[in-house]
Design a protein around this motif. Structure first.
Motif, PDB file in Angstrom:
ATOM      1  N   ALA A   1      30.882  34.864  16.773  1.00 48.17           N
ATOM      2  CA  ALA A   1      31.662  36.101  16.682  1.00 48.17           C
ATOM      3  C   ALA A   1      31.132  37.004  15.561  1.00 48.17           C
ATOM      4  CB  ALA A   1      33.137  35.773  16.456  1.00 48.17           C
ATOM      5  N   GLN A   2      30.847  36.411  14.406  1.00 45.05           N
ATOM      6  CA  GLN A   2      30.319  37.190  13.277  1.00 45.05           C
ATOM      7  C   GLN A   2      28.935  37.756  13.585  1.00 45.05           C
ATOM      8  OE1 GLN A   2      30.442  34.482   9.977  1.00 45.05           O
ATOM      9  NE2 GLN A   2      32.671  34.529   9.807  1.00 45.05           N
ATOM     10  N   PHE A   3      28.111  36.948  14.212  1.00 44.32           N
ATOM     11  CA  PHE A   3      26.752  37.370  14.549  1.00 44.32           C
ATOM     12  C   PHE A   3      26.787  38.550  15.516  1.00 44.32           C
ATOM     13  CE2 PHE A   3      22.373  35.093  15.216  1.00 44.32           C
ATOM     14  CZ  PHE A   3      21.719  36.225  14.766  1.00 44.32           C
ATOM     15  N   ARG A   4      27.626  38.449  16.529  1.00 49.13           N
ATOM     16  CA  ARG A   4      27.720  39.517  17.521  1.00 49.13           C
ATOM     17  C   ARG A   4      28.259  40.807  16.911  1.00 49.13           C
ATOM     18  NH1 ARG A   4      30.028  35.278  22.032  1.00 49.13           N
ATOM     19  NH2 ARG A   4      28.078  35.023  23.211  1.00 49.13           N
ATOM     20  N   GLU A   5      29.232  40.670  16.034  1.00 45.08           N
ATOM     21  CA  GLU A   5      29.785  41.859  15.390  1.00 45.08           C
ATOM     22  C   GLU A   5      28.736  42.528  14.514  1.00 45.08           C
ATOM     23  OE1 GLU A   5      33.623  43.196  12.620  1.00 45.08           O
ATOM     24  OE2 GLU A   5      33.366  41.108  13.234  1.00 45.08           O
ATOM     25  N   TRP A   6      27.965  41.722  13.809  1.00 47.68           N
ATOM     26  CA  TRP A   6      26.902  42.248  12.946  1.00 47.68           C
ATOM     27  C   TRP A   6      25.859  42.995  13.770  1.00 47.68           C
ATOM     28  CZ3 TRP A   6      21.642  41.155  12.745  1.00 47.68           C
ATOM     29  CH2 TRP A   6      20.971  41.598  11.614  1.00 47.68           C
ATOM     30  N   ILE A   7      25.458  42.433  14.918  1.00 52.15           N
ATOM     31  CA  ILE A   7      24.486  43.100  15.792  1.00 52.15           C
ATOM     32  C   ILE A   7      25.047  44.425  16.297  1.00 52.15           C
ATOM     33  CG2 ILE A   7      23.295  42.953  18.021  1.00 52.15           C
ATOM     34  CD1 ILE A   7      23.102  39.910  17.553  1.00 52.15           C
ATOM     35  N   ALA A   8      26.322  44.415  16.710  1.00 53.56           N
ATOM     36  CA  ALA A   8      26.947  45.626  17.236  1.00 53.56           C
ATOM     37  C   ALA A   8      26.983  46.743  16.207  1.00 53.56           C
ATOM     38  CB  ALA A   8      28.366  45.308  17.728  1.00 53.56           C
ATOM     39  N   LYS A   9      27.105  46.393  14.929  1.00 56.86           N
ATOM     40  CA  LYS A   9      27.196  47.395  13.859  1.00 56.86           C
ATOM     41  C   LYS A   9      25.833  47.781  13.289  1.00 56.86           C
ATOM     42  CE  LYS A   9      31.802  46.158  12.152  1.00 56.86           C
ATOM     43  NZ  LYS A   9      32.574  45.679  10.979  1.00 56.86           N
ATOM     44  N   HIS A  10      24.796  47.057  13.667  1.00 52.82           N
ATOM     45  CA  HIS A  10      23.481  47.264  13.062  1.00 52.82           C
ATOM     46  C   HIS A  10      22.930  48.632  13.455  1.00 52.82           C
ATOM     47  CE1 HIS A  10      19.468  46.552  11.619  1.00 52.82           C
ATOM     48  NE2 HIS A  10      19.749  45.305  11.296  1.00 52.82           N
ATOM     49  N   PRO A  11      22.576  49.478  12.489  1.00 60.69           N
ATOM     50  CA  PRO A  11      22.133  50.840  12.814  1.00 60.69           C
ATOM     51  C   PRO A  11      20.759  50.903  13.472  1.00 60.69           C
ATOM     52  CG  PRO A  11      21.870  50.425  10.469  1.00 60.69           C
ATOM     53  CD  PRO A  11      22.610  49.249  11.031  1.00 60.69           C
ATOM     54  N   HIS A  12      19.962  49.847  13.380  1.00 62.22           N
ATOM     55  CA  HIS A  12      18.592  49.897  13.900  1.00 62.22           C
ATOM     56  C   HIS A  12      18.373  49.033  15.133  1.00 62.22           C
ATOM     57  CE1 HIS A  12      17.149  52.207  10.455  1.00 62.22           C
ATOM     58  NE2 HIS A  12      17.910  51.425   9.699  1.00 62.22           N
ATOM     59  N   ILE A  13      19.234  48.046  15.367  1.00 65.98           N
ATOM     60  CA  ILE A  13      19.096  47.217  16.568  1.00 65.98           C
ATOM     61  C   ILE A  13      19.756  47.956  17.732  1.00 65.98           C
ATOM     62  CG2 ILE A  13      19.687  45.051  17.704  1.00 65.98           C
ATOM     63  CD1 ILE A  13      19.579  43.676  15.014  1.00 65.98           C
ATOM     64  N   LYS A  14      18.929  48.432  18.654  1.00 67.06           N
ATOM     65  CA  LYS A  14      19.420  49.242  19.759  1.00 67.06           C
ATOM     66  C   LYS A  14      19.679  48.416  21.020  1.00 67.06           C
ATOM     67  CE  LYS A  14      18.846  52.768  17.086  1.00 67.06           C
ATOM     68  NZ  LYS A  14      20.025  53.386  16.433  1.00 67.06           N
ATOM     69  N   LYS A  15      18.838  47.419  21.253  1.00 67.31           N
ATOM     70  CA  LYS A  15      19.016  46.541  22.410  1.00 67.31           C
ATOM     71  C   LYS A  15      18.689  45.116  21.986  1.00 67.31           C
ATOM     72  CE  LYS A  15      17.923  49.862  26.089  1.00 67.31           C
ATOM     73  NZ  LYS A  15      17.030  50.137  27.244  1.00 67.31           N
TER      74      LYS A  15
END
Length: 329
Positions: free
Chosen positions: A50-64
């Motif tokens: 859950a934490q990992f997914r939330e971090w990815i969703a908020k990441h300004p540079h990870i688009k896909k």
């Protein structure tokens, strides 16, 4: 024989409204290993995902990016469920794939050169795991035609085969063992790689591969390769160096590895051709999923990585330094 579950191509949406559900497929033996070595249990796994997914969703540079559990657990298990460190590993993994597409993209078993390299018996996983549950990846230098194929084709073959195994939960938990027969290594093989590219590749493997590297066995090293091996050893961490074994011949290897696991050409029970043919079925079935990895994207603009510097610390910092302040609420 080697069997890998064929999963549908996962979504690359970084902010999906609903994530795929996950059910642990590990046997009790592997669950015990995961608990003892990785501190993994159902609660830790669920919270970390859950934490990992939330971090990815908020990441300004990870688009896909893939956010399915088998993919993210590669990183979490490699880093023993330290979510911040697993996040850094994912950044490096995505960055390396884009910085060196000649090595890590277009991993296509239908590419004639790559398929020919696989058919040759240069590199393939053994069908049975060792007594510690580890997947064994076997390579034979003499079976790679260094007069016909390039270092980039060699690298893509390695990357394709590794990617085909990384979603195996048993391998994520127990790790990997490598057996490399250097018999038949020639100056043509050695000249394929410049020292600069060897250093870059070593960095890529050590800091961006979501794998638990447990043991490496080198067999039949010819004298012409001593300097290259010495140079390669200087590039790896002390931890990995202590996990390397140098066997003068196959008989010495058999004192460390169960000979029944090896191909018949090395005293085992199943021929190389049979092992390779079975594994190619997995590569073919997973082809679209492997190629879909090229659709993942991290925006590197504004956060350059100085890969050409002589400072080995650069890759350790690199793009990660720009992202360290990202937090999961």
């Amino acid at each position: 024989m080697l069997e890998t579950e064929i999963l549908p191509i996962p979504s690359l949406e970084t902010k999906p409204s609903e994530y795929d559900s996950y059910q642990c497929s590990l046997s009790s033996t592997y669950k015990d290993i995961a608990k003892e070595e990785l501190r993994e249990d159902e609660s830790v796994r669920s919270q970390s995902l859950a934490q990992f997914r939330e971090w990815i969703a908020k990441h300004p540079h990870i688009k896909k990016c893939r956010t399915d559990a088998p993919f993210l657990l590669r990183f979490l298990r490699t880093k023993k469920f330290s979510v911040p460190v697993a996040c850094e590993l994912l950044e490096k993994y995505l960055s390396v794939r884009q910085l060196f597409p000649q090595w890590f993209q277009k991993l296509d078993i239908n590419d004639p050169a790559i398929e020919a390299i696989v058919d040759s018996g240069y590199l393939f996983p053994l069908p049975e795991r060792d007594d510690q549950g580890r997947r064994i990846i076997f390579s034979c230098a003499s079976r790679f035609d260094a007069t016909k194929y390039t270092s980039a084709q060699m690298a893509r073959t390695h990357a394709m085969i590794v990617e085909s195994l990384l979603d195996e939960e048993e391998s994520q938990v127990a790790g990997y063992c490598y057996i490399t027969d250097e018999g038949g290594l020639t100056m043509n093989h050695i000249s394929l790689w410049s020292f600069v590219d060897l250093k870059r590749m070593s960095k890529c493997i050590q800091v961006s591969s979501p794998m638990r590297h447990k043991e490496t066995h080198f067999v039949n090293i010819p004298s012409i390769a001593n300097k290259v091996i010495e140079f390669a050893m200087s590039l790896v961490s002390d931890k990995l160096r202590k996990r390397m074994f140098f066997d003068k011949n196959v008989d010495e290897l058999k004192s460390r590895v169960n000979p029944d696991l090896l191909p018949t050409e090395y005293g085992g029970k199943v021929s190389m051709d049979e092992m390779i043919a079975k594994f190619k079925e997995t590569l073919k079935k997973n082809r679209e999923k492997t190629l879909a990895l090229d659709d993942m994207f991290i925006d590197l603009e504004g956060a350059p990585v100085n890969w050409l510097s002589n400072d080995d610390a650069d890759i350790e910092a690199g793009i990660v330094g720009s992202f360290r302040k990202l937090e999961v609420d």
